[in-house]
Design a protein around this motif. Structure first.
Motif, PDB file in Angstrom:
ATOM      1  N   MET A   1      49.906 -21.302  15.203  1.00 44.50           N
ATOM      2  CA  MET A   1      50.160 -19.876  15.477  1.00 44.50           C
ATOM      3  C   MET A   1      50.237 -19.606  16.973  1.00 44.50           C
ATOM      4  SD  MET A   1      50.616 -18.390  12.645  1.00 44.50           S
ATOM      5  CE  MET A   1      50.511 -16.674  13.068  1.00 44.50           C
ATOM      6  N   GLU A   2      49.447 -20.370  17.754  1.00 49.86           N
ATOM      7  CA  GLU A   2      49.431 -20.162  19.200  1.00 49.86           C
ATOM      8  C   GLU A   2      50.801 -20.482  19.805  1.00 49.86           C
ATOM      9  OE1 GLU A   2      47.138 -21.814  23.159  1.00 49.86           O
ATOM     10  OE2 GLU A   2      46.318 -22.241  21.173  1.00 49.86           O
ATOM     11  N   VAL A   3      51.435 -21.583  19.271  1.00 48.45           N
ATOM     12  CA  VAL A   3      52.755 -21.978  19.777  1.00 48.45           C
ATOM     13  C   VAL A   3      53.776 -20.887  19.510  1.00 48.45           C
ATOM     14  CG1 VAL A   3      54.632 -23.624  19.510  1.00 48.45           C
ATOM     15  CG2 VAL A   3      52.276 -24.432  19.510  1.00 48.45           C
ATOM     16  N   GLU A   4      53.712 -20.291  18.266  1.00 50.22           N
ATOM     17  CA  GLU A   4      54.634 -19.230  17.925  1.00 50.22           C
ATOM     18  C   GLU A   4      54.425 -18.030  18.850  1.00 50.22           C
ATOM     19  OE1 GLU A   4      54.212 -18.351  13.815  1.00 50.22           O
ATOM     20  OE2 GLU A   4      54.859 -20.323  13.163  1.00 50.22           O
ATOM     21  N   GLY A   5      53.156 -17.753  19.140  1.00 51.69           N
ATOM     22  CA  GLY A   5      52.838 -16.650  20.044  1.00 51.69           C
ATOM     23  C   GLY A   5      53.439 -16.879  21.408  1.00 51.69           C
ATOM     24  N   ASP A   6      53.318 -18.116  21.902  1.00 54.31           N
ATOM     25  CA  ASP A   6      53.883 -18.462  23.203  1.00 54.31           C
ATOM     26  C   ASP A   6      55.391 -18.244  23.198  1.00 54.31           C
ATOM     27  OD1 ASP A   6      51.439 -19.131  24.081  1.00 54.31           O
ATOM     28  OD2 ASP A   6      51.681 -21.294  23.901  1.00 54.31           O
ATOM     29  N   LEU A   7      56.028 -18.696  22.117  1.00 58.12           N
ATOM     30  CA  LEU A   7      57.488 -18.574  22.010  1.00 58.12           C
ATOM     31  C   LEU A   7      57.891 -17.100  21.952  1.00 58.12           C
ATOM     32  CD1 LEU A   7      59.924 -20.445  21.837  1.00 58.12           C
ATOM     33  CD2 LEU A   7      59.800 -20.286  19.351  1.00 58.12           C
ATOM     34  N   GLU A   8      57.101 -16.318  21.241  1.00 60.86           N
ATOM     35  CA  GLU A   8      57.380 -14.882  21.131  1.00 60.86           C
ATOM     36  C   GLU A   8      57.271 -14.217  22.509  1.00 60.86           C
ATOM     37  OE1 GLU A   8      55.557 -11.060  18.767  1.00 60.86           O
ATOM     38  OE2 GLU A   8      55.358 -13.027  17.846  1.00 60.86           O
ATOM     39  N   THR A   9      56.237 -14.619  23.264  1.00 65.16           N
ATOM     40  CA  THR A   9      56.056 -14.068  24.614  1.00 65.16           C
ATOM     41  C   THR A   9      57.228 -14.440  25.510  1.00 65.16           C
ATOM     42  OG1 THR A   9      53.660 -14.298  24.373  1.00 65.16           O
ATOM     43  CG2 THR A   9      54.484 -13.972  26.596  1.00 65.16           C
ATOM     44  N   LEU A  10      57.637 -15.721  25.445  1.00 62.33           N
ATOM     45  CA  LEU A  10      58.789 -16.181  26.231  1.00 62.33           C
ATOM     46  C   LEU A  10      60.039 -15.395  25.847  1.00 62.33           C
ATOM     47  CD1 LEU A  10      58.290 -20.069  26.212  1.00 62.33           C
ATOM     48  CD2 LEU A  10      58.308 -18.614  28.225  1.00 62.33           C
ATOM     49  N   GLY A  11      60.198 -15.172  24.543  1.00 61.08           N
ATOM     50  CA  GLY A  11      61.358 -14.435  24.048  1.00 61.08           C
ATOM     51  C   GLY A  11      61.391 -13.012  24.588  1.00 61.08           C
ATOM     52  N   GLU A  12      60.219 -12.376  24.595  1.00 61.95           N
ATOM     53  CA  GLU A  12      60.150 -11.003  25.107  1.00 61.95           C
ATOM     54  C   GLU A  12      60.485 -10.955  26.599  1.00 61.95           C
ATOM     55  OE1 GLU A  12      56.202  -9.810  24.168  1.00 61.95           O
ATOM     56  OE2 GLU A  12      56.588  -9.577  22.017  1.00 61.95           O
ATOM     57  N   GLN A  13      59.946 -11.936  27.343  1.00 65.37           N
ATOM     58  CA  GLN A  13      60.206 -11.981  28.792  1.00 65.37           C
ATOM     59  C   GLN A  13      61.694 -12.237  29.069  1.00 65.37           C
ATOM     60  OE1 GLN A  13      57.537 -14.956  30.296  1.00 65.37           O
ATOM     61  NE2 GLN A  13      55.725 -13.676  30.074  1.00 65.37           N
ATOM     62  N   LEU A  14      62.286 -13.170  28.299  1.00 64.11           N
ATOM     63  CA  LEU A  14      63.705 -13.471  28.466  1.00 64.11           C
ATOM     64  C   LEU A  14      64.557 -12.241  28.141  1.00 64.11           C
ATOM     65  CD1 LEU A  14      64.132 -17.045  26.929  1.00 64.11           C
ATOM     66  CD2 LEU A  14      64.697 -16.383  29.255  1.00 64.11           C
ATOM     67  N   TYR A  15      64.232 -11.606  27.023  1.00 62.75           N
ATOM     68  CA  TYR A  15      65.000 -10.436  26.580  1.00 62.75           C
ATOM     69  C   TYR A  15      64.974  -9.345  27.647  1.00 62.75           C
ATOM     70  CZ  TYR A  15      66.671  -6.603  23.652  1.00 62.75           C
ATOM     71  OH  TYR A  15      67.401  -5.559  23.152  1.00 62.75           O
ATOM     72  N   THR A  16      63.779  -9.123  28.228  1.00 62.34           N
ATOM     73  CA  THR A  16      63.624  -8.102  29.268  1.00 62.34           C
ATOM     74  C   THR A  16      64.503  -8.398  30.477  1.00 62.34           C
ATOM     75  OG1 THR A  16      61.324  -7.797  28.586  1.00 62.34           O
ATOM     76  CG2 THR A  16      61.925  -6.914  30.720  1.00 62.34           C
ATOM     77  N   ARG A  17      64.627  -9.709  30.820  1.00 66.14           N
ATOM     78  CA  ARG A  17      65.424 -10.106  31.990  1.00 66.14           C
ATOM     79  C   ARG A  17      66.927 -10.056  31.683  1.00 66.14           C
ATOM     80  NH1 ARG A  17      62.010 -13.632  35.048  1.00 66.14           N
ATOM     81  NH2 ARG A  17      63.754 -14.144  36.427  1.00 66.14           N
ATOM     82  N   ILE A  18      67.290 -10.369  30.430  1.00 64.96           N
ATOM     83  CA  ILE A  18      68.700 -10.444  30.051  1.00 64.96           C
ATOM     84  C   ILE A  18      69.293  -9.054  29.759  1.00 64.96           C
ATOM     85  CG2 ILE A  18      70.300 -11.294  28.253  1.00 64.96           C
ATOM     86  CD1 ILE A  18      68.442 -13.752  27.994  1.00 64.96           C
ATOM     87  N   TYR A  19      68.495  -8.177  29.175  1.00 62.54           N
ATOM     88  CA  TYR A  19      68.981  -6.882  28.673  1.00 62.54           C
ATOM     89  C   TYR A  19      69.751  -6.027  29.701  1.00 62.54           C
ATOM     90  CZ  TYR A  19      69.109  -2.347  26.384  1.00 62.54           C
ATOM     91  OH  TYR A  19      69.536  -1.164  25.845  1.00 62.54           O
TER      92      TYR A  19
END
Length: 212
Positions: A1-19
């Protein structure tokens, strides 16, 4: 679950930068980049230039999947150009995954029937699966080659040692070790040419004497 959380956090950070620059496709682009290795994603978030380059590649790949007419509208008389175009488009999409083997993987995928390649261009998920299969194949090929190389060197060493031992049993180990530093093709010649082997052994003996 921790790995998924990390990936979710990375996804949110990427999305914020790309949007801000890619409002319409931010979700798709983020999803494509999240297929990359975790350490690459972390580097992107710290390096604006690296992130921009990856987003640019993902944009090109996404554009290609949304414009199949560019691939399918070629005339039959223009098969070579069509193949080149397929190769270029496929390379752009494969390159997004940063495997380090984009050229080889593209070549492997292009060996398939043209219709199968067209499917890859229009289905990112299928392409991802094929890229992973190709990567696994390359990995196995490398392992096989490494094993063969190690096996060949060992056999060469054994054959060489038995011949050197007949000439100089006292220094057979040292001399064989020195000779094994030569190219494999030269070693093959030594094994099939007793005169050449004797000269090589004498040179090695001289080097040993000088070293002592």
């Amino acid at each position: 679950m921790e790995v998924e959380g990390d990936l979710e956090t990375l996804g949110e950070q990427l999305y914020t930068r790309i949007y801000p620059k890619h409002k319409d496709n931010a979700g798709k682009l983020t999803g494509m980049l999240l297929e990359l290795p975790r350490h690459v994603l972390s580097q992107m978030l710290q390096d604006e230039a690296l992130l921009c380059a990856a987003v640019e590649k993902a944009c090109r790949a996404l554009q290609l999947t949304q414009e199949p007419s560019r691939v399918t509208s070629k005339d039959d008389d223009d098969v070579s150009v069509s193949s080149d175009s397929l190769g270029e488009q496929l390379f752009d999409m494969v390159d997004v995954y940063n495997t380090g083997h984009s050229q080889k993987i593209t070549g492997m995928l292009l060996e398939q029937h043209k219709d199968a390649v067209l499917s890859l261009l229009s289905d990112p998920k299928l392409l991802e699966e094929q890229v992973n299969v190709a990567l696994e194949t390359l990995k196995k090929q490398k392992e096989r080659t490494d094993l063969l190389d190690a096996d060949d060197t060992e056999k060469l060493g054994e054959r060489l040692f038995s011949l050197v031992e007949e000439i100089d049993p006292l220094h057979a180990n040292d001399i064989t070790g020195m000779l094994l530093e030569m190219e494999a093709t030269v070693l093959q010649e030594l094994l099939s040419n007793p005169g050449m082997l004797k000269v090589a052994v004498q040179k090695a003996q001289a080097a040993l004497d000088t070293g002592q």
